[in-house]
Design a protein around this motif. Structure first.
Motif, PDB file in Angstrom:
ATOM      1  N   ILE A 240       0.839  -1.206   0.000  1.00 38.48           N
ATOM      2  CA  ILE A 240       0.000   0.000   0.000  1.00 38.48           C
ATOM      3  C   ILE A 240       0.874   1.255   0.000  1.00 38.48           C
ATOM      4  CG2 ILE A 240      -1.738   1.301   1.312  1.00 38.48           C
ATOM      5  CD1 ILE A 240      -2.861  -1.365   2.269  1.00 38.48           C
ATOM      6  N   SER A 241       1.966   1.238   0.778  1.00 38.57           N
ATOM      7  CA  SER A 241       2.835   2.415   0.808  1.00 38.57           C
ATOM      8  C   SER A 241       3.462   2.654  -0.557  1.00 38.57           C
ATOM      9  CB  SER A 241       3.932   2.239   1.857  1.00 38.57           C
ATOM     10  OG  SER A 241       3.348   2.149   3.128  1.00 38.57           O
ATOM     11  N   TYR A 242       3.949   1.599  -1.189  1.00 37.84           N
ATOM     12  CA  TYR A 242       4.541   1.785  -2.527  1.00 37.84           C
ATOM     13  C   TYR A 242       3.488   2.291  -3.512  1.00 37.84           C
ATOM     14  CZ  TYR A 242       8.960  -0.312  -1.175  1.00 37.84           C
ATOM     15  OH  TYR A 242      10.159  -0.551  -0.568  1.00 37.84           O
ATOM     16  N   ALA A 243       2.252   1.789  -3.374  1.00 38.36           N
ATOM     17  CA  ALA A 243       1.196   2.232  -4.295  1.00 38.36           C
ATOM     18  C   ALA A 243       0.934   3.729  -4.134  1.00 38.36           C
ATOM     19  CB  ALA A 243      -0.081   1.439  -4.048  1.00 38.36           C
ATOM     20  N   ARG A 244       1.280   4.293  -2.964  1.00 40.29           N
ATOM     21  CA  ARG A 244       1.022   5.725  -2.722  1.00 40.29           C
ATOM     22  C   ARG A 244       2.143   6.631  -3.213  1.00 40.29           C
ATOM     23  NH1 ARG A 244       0.539   5.922   3.287  1.00 40.29           N
ATOM     24  NH2 ARG A 244       0.441   8.153   2.939  1.00 40.29           N
ATOM     25  N   PHE A 245       3.270   6.063  -3.626  1.00 42.54           N
ATOM     26  CA  PHE A 245       4.389   6.888  -4.115  1.00 42.54           C
ATOM     27  C   PHE A 245       3.918   7.767  -5.268  1.00 42.54           C
ATOM     28  CE2 PHE A 245       8.667   4.709  -2.910  1.00 42.54           C
ATOM     29  CZ  PHE A 245       8.276   4.681  -1.587  1.00 42.54           C
ATOM     30  N   GLU A 246       4.391   9.004  -5.291  1.00 42.53           N
ATOM     31  CA  GLU A 246       3.990   9.912  -6.365  1.00 42.53           C
ATOM     32  C   GLU A 246       5.052  10.016  -7.449  1.00 42.53           C
ATOM     33  OE1 GLU A 246       2.256  13.492  -4.720  1.00 42.53           O
ATOM     34  OE2 GLU A 246       1.453  12.307  -3.072  1.00 42.53           O
ATOM     35  N   VAL A 247       6.195   9.378  -7.199  1.00 52.09           N
ATOM     36  CA  VAL A 247       7.199   9.201  -8.255  1.00 52.09           C
ATOM     37  C   VAL A 247       7.685   7.768  -8.117  1.00 52.09           C
ATOM     38  CG1 VAL A 247       9.555   9.764  -8.937  1.00 52.09           C
ATOM     39  CG2 VAL A 247       7.967  11.595  -8.413  1.00 52.09           C
ATOM     40  N   HIS A 248       7.767   7.058  -9.246  1.00 48.12           N
ATOM     41  CA  HIS A 248       8.276   5.692  -9.195  1.00 48.12           C
ATOM     42  C   HIS A 248       9.518   5.559 -10.049  1.00 48.12           C
ATOM     43  CE1 HIS A 248       5.859   3.007  -6.800  1.00 48.12           C
ATOM     44  NE2 HIS A 248       4.741   3.573  -7.224  1.00 48.12           N
ATOM     45  N   THR A 249      10.391   4.634  -9.640  1.00 43.41           N
ATOM     46  CA  THR A 249      11.512   4.246 -10.484  1.00 43.41           C
ATOM     47  C   THR A 249      11.381   2.742 -10.683  1.00 43.41           C
ATOM     48  OG1 THR A 249      12.869   3.791  -8.569  1.00 43.41           O
ATOM     49  CG2 THR A 249      12.998   6.017  -9.482  1.00 43.41           C
ATOM     50  N   GLU A 250      12.223   2.168 -11.566  1.00 43.03           N
ATOM     51  CA  GLU A 250      12.165   0.712 -11.734  1.00 43.03           C
ATOM     52  C   GLU A 250      12.435   0.029 -10.392  1.00 43.03           C
ATOM     53  OE1 GLU A 250      11.083  -1.193 -14.080  1.00 43.03           O
ATOM     54  OE2 GLU A 250      10.649   0.541 -15.331  1.00 43.03           O
ATOM     55  N   ARG A 251      13.298   0.665  -9.571  1.00 38.04           N
ATOM     56  CA  ARG A 251      13.630   0.051  -8.294  1.00 38.04           C
ATOM     57  C   ARG A 251      12.424   0.029  -7.352  1.00 38.04           C
ATOM     58  NH1 ARG A 251      16.056   2.259  -3.562  1.00 38.04           N
ATOM     59  NH2 ARG A 251      16.222   0.493  -2.169  1.00 38.04           N
ATOM     60  N   SER A 252      11.699   1.145  -7.278  1.00 43.22           N
ATOM     61  CA  SER A 252      10.558   1.150  -6.354  1.00 43.22           C
ATOM     62  C   SER A 252       9.453   0.216  -6.869  1.00 43.22           C
ATOM     63  CB  SER A 252      10.039   2.573  -6.143  1.00 43.22           C
ATOM     64  OG  SER A 252       9.660   3.158  -7.357  1.00 43.22           O
ATOM     65  N   LEU A 253       9.315   0.130  -8.205  1.00 42.75           N
ATOM     66  CA  LEU A 253       8.312  -0.798  -8.742  1.00 42.75           C
ATOM     67  C   LEU A 253       8.715  -2.241  -8.456  1.00 42.75           C
ATOM     68  CD1 LEU A 253       7.353   0.839 -12.149  1.00 42.75           C
ATOM     69  CD2 LEU A 253       5.969   0.677 -10.082  1.00 42.75           C
ATOM     70  N   ASP A 254      10.030  -2.481  -8.490  1.00 37.84           N
ATOM     71  CA  ASP A 254      10.515  -3.817  -8.183  1.00 37.84           C
ATOM     72  C   ASP A 254      10.209  -4.161  -6.721  1.00 37.84           C
ATOM     73  OD1 ASP A 254      12.021  -6.170  -8.874  1.00 37.84           O
ATOM     74  OD2 ASP A 254      13.559  -5.396  -7.505  1.00 37.84           O
ATOM     75  N   GLN A 255      10.385  -3.181  -5.831  1.00 40.69           N
ATOM     76  CA  GLN A 255      10.070  -3.397  -4.418  1.00 40.69           C
ATOM     77  C   GLN A 255       8.579  -3.667  -4.225  1.00 40.69           C
ATOM     78  OE1 GLN A 255      12.092  -3.502  -1.848  1.00 40.69           O
ATOM     79  NE2 GLN A 255      13.969  -2.981  -2.904  1.00 40.69           N
ATOM     80  N   MET A 256       7.777  -2.959  -5.009  1.00 40.38           N
ATOM     81  CA  MET A 256       6.326  -3.134  -4.917  1.00 40.38           C
ATOM     82  C   MET A 256       5.962  -4.550  -5.373  1.00 40.38           C
ATOM     83  SD  MET A 256       3.667  -0.506  -6.559  1.00 40.38           S
ATOM     84  CE  MET A 256       1.978  -0.867  -6.866  1.00 40.38           C
ATOM     85  N   ASP A 257       6.629  -4.997  -6.430  1.00 35.80           N
ATOM     86  CA  ASP A 257       6.408  -6.335  -6.946  1.00 35.80           C
ATOM     87  C   ASP A 257       6.818  -7.389  -5.909  1.00 35.80           C
ATOM     88  OD1 ASP A 257       5.387  -7.530  -9.261  1.00 35.80           O
ATOM     89  OD2 ASP A 257       7.392  -8.324  -9.716  1.00 35.80           O
ATOM     90  N   ARG A 258       7.918  -7.109  -5.213  1.00 30.21           N
ATOM     91  CA  ARG A 258       8.363  -8.044  -4.163  1.00 30.21           C
ATOM     92  C   ARG A 258       7.345  -8.132  -3.042  1.00 30.21           C
ATOM     93  NH1 ARG A 258      14.716  -7.693  -2.944  1.00 30.21           N
ATOM     94  NH2 ARG A 258      15.411  -7.406  -5.079  1.00 30.21           N
ATOM     95  N   ALA A 259       6.786  -6.984  -2.677  1.00 31.66           N
ATOM     96  CA  ALA A 259       5.775  -6.989  -1.617  1.00 31.66           C
ATOM     97  C   ALA A 259       4.595  -7.854  -2.063  1.00 31.66           C
ATOM     98  CB  ALA A 259       5.318  -5.564  -1.323  1.00 31.66           C
ATOM     99  N   TRP A 260       4.229  -7.735  -3.346  1.00 28.68           N
ATOM    100  CA  TRP A 260       3.123  -8.533  -3.880  1.00 28.68           C
ATOM    101  C   TRP A 260       3.463 -10.024  -3.786  1.00 28.68           C
ATOM    102  CZ3 TRP A 260       3.157 -11.442  -8.554  1.00 28.68           C
ATOM    103  CH2 TRP A 260       1.908 -11.947  -8.935  1.00 28.68           C
ATOM    104  N   SER A 261       4.705 -10.393  -4.166  1.00 29.62           N
ATOM    105  CA  SER A 261       5.107 -11.802  -4.069  1.00 29.62           C
ATOM    106  C   SER A 261       5.049 -12.270  -2.624  1.00 29.62           C
ATOM    107  CB  SER A 261       6.533 -12.013  -4.589  1.00 29.62           C
ATOM    108  OG  SER A 261       6.657 -11.534  -5.888  1.00 29.62           O
ATOM    109  N   ALA A 262       5.481 -11.403  -1.703  1.00 33.01           N
ATOM    110  CA  ALA A 262       5.494 -11.786  -0.292  1.00 33.01           C
ATOM    111  C   ALA A 262       4.076 -12.028   0.224  1.00 33.01           C
ATOM    112  CB  ALA A 262       6.182 -10.709   0.538  1.00 33.01           C
ATOM    113  N   ILE A 263       3.108 -11.266  -0.286  1.00 35.13           N
ATOM    114  CA  ILE A 263       1.712 -11.494   0.113  1.00 35.13           C
ATOM    115  C   ILE A 263       1.331 -12.926  -0.254  1.00 35.13           C
ATOM    116  CG2 ILE A 263      -0.695 -10.848  -0.333  1.00 35.13           C
ATOM    117  CD1 ILE A 263       0.271  -7.988  -0.852  1.00 35.13           C
ATOM    118  N   HIS A 264       1.681 -13.327  -1.483  1.00 38.29           N
ATOM    119  CA  HIS A 264       1.289 -14.666  -1.936  1.00 38.29           C
ATOM    120  C   HIS A 264       2.086 -15.772  -1.250  1.00 38.29           C
ATOM    121  CE1 HIS A 264      -1.761 -13.709  -4.897  1.00 38.29           C
ATOM    122  NE2 HIS A 264      -1.084 -12.600  -5.121  1.00 38.29           N
TER     123      HIS A 264
END
Ligand SMILES: [Zn+2]
Length: 648
Positions: A240-264
């Motif tokens: 949720i915190s990553y989804a609220r970022f107002e600027v993203h980089t490939e790195r922050s999107l990668d972190q967001m993707d990791r959080a998604w994997s961790a949920i599963h």
């Protein structure tokens, strides 16, 4: 801008069987006539004046459709057990497998065949509804790519409040009583809503309350649920915190993707605990489309459905209430167009008379109020030489003797004088300090947080960080007692290290320059281990004139243990009060050694201490977690930028 109202009718003239299909068709029919102009302009273009004054030929294409889930399904002509973006099967919505995206051409053809009375197999396999869709002839539009994620409904309200909070409460030893108890005794912070009665009794939830729960929920359930439930909750809060970022980089999107994997990776604990059997939940599946949506449509703050929900009040509720409720559609339309005309005329006047004329007129009316306001804001003045620090022009508590601070207000212990002596000696100042010297004591210090790209901070108030040192006052006449409040901060323990004052020094200055994001990371990486510590501020004061060569107010702080013990499952530093010879380890530092406020969550363990209250919990618990979810600033520092966090 409001383009039109859609009819809400129950269509009782149709049989129940047909009614739902007709209602869907009616919606598509209305949308088709509303968007009719897009068909030609999307193909041939139209000359329009842009904000920079240039006239350009603009091709208007439907590119994004902000709606909640039921409306997305209505637009996509699919059943609500399906995904409006992809062809995932109802029973696969809890899995991580990718499904093919829906195809506009193919689906238009299936719906056309169905309308002609044929029975295409794909109609059932793709979970469609028999509707003639409004988007079939819109040029260059792929309606299924238009649906954007919805942080408000899908994350704050859906995934977090409806699911995670419910599941974790069920998983907690002691259930909702224990969780409520922890919310009630949570330590305070000026940016944190306090849940005086816990959460189980709240019936009307607002977006603000979900967000406040998210800030502390992980620390609340720590110790009372299985460690894997903690990992799951942490992954959700991170996502949720990553989804609220107002600027993203490939790195922050990668972190967001990791959080998604961790949920599963961690969700199956809920099956083992018999809390859930399956995860075929639309909001759970929707997360799979978040990263790709940022790639195609930009950061998600632009598509939050909170703003259109607000417009529903301005564009529908207010105009409806303004009339006599007879033939209300016509009345509302008239009301809207008149208000629109007034607004445009105002804008014209402002432009014609030169910018700001209208504000000046208002200024005359409210001159007095403005002056009052100016006086109020003038109360806080910049600390000399450090423009990010403000204290009141005159100390809020006036002059208080050291003796009173120790014996009457219990803001400092008897070693205060010793620390003051030490501080003065360190600055080669040899006047002995005595318990009777009066020092000017402040009620609070305001620090301006650094601008970071992840938080737009259009409103400067979001960067204001208040650190309070409220002295206790007994009840008097009809006035209630004032409890003491000493806030916690992150500060440099070493003398000479400051957060903002010296932009030329690479380490210190790094925090100062917002655009040098890497330096911010460097600062944190270098500083967190050896230089930055947590402290509780007990007194903010200035010395009497005979010690006058200190321009900057001073703070008497009590330290916590260094940021060394990291709890990987929680992703938080664990600290406790620091002692020297059985006394709190303290120092006196200039306030520019303070970086920002921080929030400590008491380690509740398996059961809440019975006597813990927000007022005393910072003295009652043995161990605390440094809260990374308090604000996006804290999240960026402690999770996104902190190398310790990304290793776990
Ligand atoms: Zn999907």
């Amino acid at each position: 801008m409001l383009v039109g109202y859609l009819p809400v009718t129950k269509l009782e003239c149709f049989t129940e069987q047909r009614r739902s299909n007709v209602i869907h068709q009616l919606f598509h029919h209305c949308m088709e006539s509303l968007l009719e102009p897009l068909k030609t302009v999307g193909k041939t273009g139209k000359e329009m004046t842009c904000a920079d004054g240039w006239v350009r030929r603009v091709y208007t294409i439907l590119a994004a459709y902000v709606a909640d889930f039921p409306e997305q399904c209505l637009v996509a002509c699919c059943l609500e057990s399906r995904c409006p973006r992809c062809l995932v099967l109802p029973n696969d919505r809890g899995s991580t497998a990718w499904s093919n995206p829906r195809d506009q051409k193919e689906i238009t053809e299936i719906l056309r065949q169905r309308a002609e009375g044929l029975k295409p197999k794909a109609f059932v396999s793709q979970g469609l509804r028999p509707v003639n869709p409004f988007w079939a002839d819109l040029p260059y539009t792929n309606i299924f790519q238009c649906f954007t994620p919805d942080i408000h409904h899908q994350l704050h309200k859906g995934l977090f409040k409806d699911h995670i909070v419910t599941w974790c409460t069920e998983a907690a030893d002691g259930g909702s009583d224990e969780v409520d108890g922890r919310f009630k005794s949570m330590s305070r912070h000026p940016t944190l809503r306090h849940f005086k009665k816990g959460i189980s009794l709240v019936t009307q939830w607002t977006g603000n309350e979900f967000k406040n729960m998210e800030k502390i929920f992980l620390g609340v359930i720590a110790g009372t649920v299985d460690e894997q439930v903690i990992r799951l909750t942490r992954a959700v809060v991170d996502f949720i915190s990553y989804a609220r970022f107002e600027v993203h980089t490939e790195r922050s999107l990668d972190q967001m993707d990791r959080a998604w994997s961790a949920i599963h990776e961690n969700k199956n604990i809920l099956v083992e605990l018999h809390i859930r059997k399956k995860f075929n939940i639309p909001k759970f599946h929707s997360l799979i489309h978040y990263v790709s949506a940022v790639h195609s449509h930009g950061t998600l703050d632009g598509y939050n459905s909170e703003s259109p929900e607000r417009l529903h009040i301005d564009f529908a509720k207010v105009p409806f209430r303004a009339g006599n409720r007879r033939d209300y559609t016509a009345q509302m339309a008239t009301w809207m167009s008149r208000h629109d005309a007034v607004r445009r005329y105002e804008m014209f006047l402002r432009w014609a008379k030169g910018n700001g004329v209208i504000e000046n007129e208002e200024d005359d009316d409210n001159g007095e109020a403005k002056q009052r306001k100016r006086q109020e804001t003038e109360e806080d003045v910049e600390v000399e030489g450090c423009r990010n620090y403000k204290v009141a022009k005159n100390p809020g508590y006036g002059n208080v003797t050291v003796d009173d601070l120790i014996n009457k207000f219990h803001a400092a212990d008897e070693h205060f004088l010793w620390y003051l002596q030490e501080f003065l000696l360190a600055h080669s100042f040899h006047i002995p300090a005595s318990p009777n010297i009066p020092i000017g004591v402040f009620k609070r210090l305001t620090v301006t947080l650094p601008q970071i790209p992840q938080v737009a901070a259009l409103d400067p108030a979001t960067l204001r960080d208040t650190i309070r040192t409220i002295l206790p006052e007994p009840p008097q006449d009809r006035r209630e007692a004032v409890p003491a409040q000493f806030d916690t901060v992150l500060a440099f323990e070493k003398a000479g290290l400051t957060a903002f004052s010296d932009p030329l020094n690479p380490l210190k200055g790094a925090y100062f320059f917002p655009h040098r994001c890497k330096s911010l990371a460097d600062c944190y990486r270098d500083a967190s281990k050896k230089d930055l510590s947590v402290a509780q501020v007990r007194v903010i004061f200035k010395l009497p004139p005979e010690y006058g060569h200190f321009d900057i107010p001073l703070a008497y702080v009590e330290w916590y243990t260094p940021l060394q013990s990291y709890v990987p499952s929680l992703g938080m530093y664990q600290i406790s009060r620091s002692f020297r010879n059985r006394y709190r380890r303290a120092s006196i530092i200039p306030v520019d050694q303070i970086v920002q406020s921080c929030h400590l969550i008491p380690k509740f363990g398996t059961k809440t201490g019975r006597t813990w209250e927000p007022e005393n919990v910072l003295n009652s618990a043995d161990t605390y977690y440094l809260n990374p979810d308090l604000r996006l600033h804290d999240f960026v520092l402690f999770r996104y930028m902190d190398p310790t966090s990304s290793r776990t």
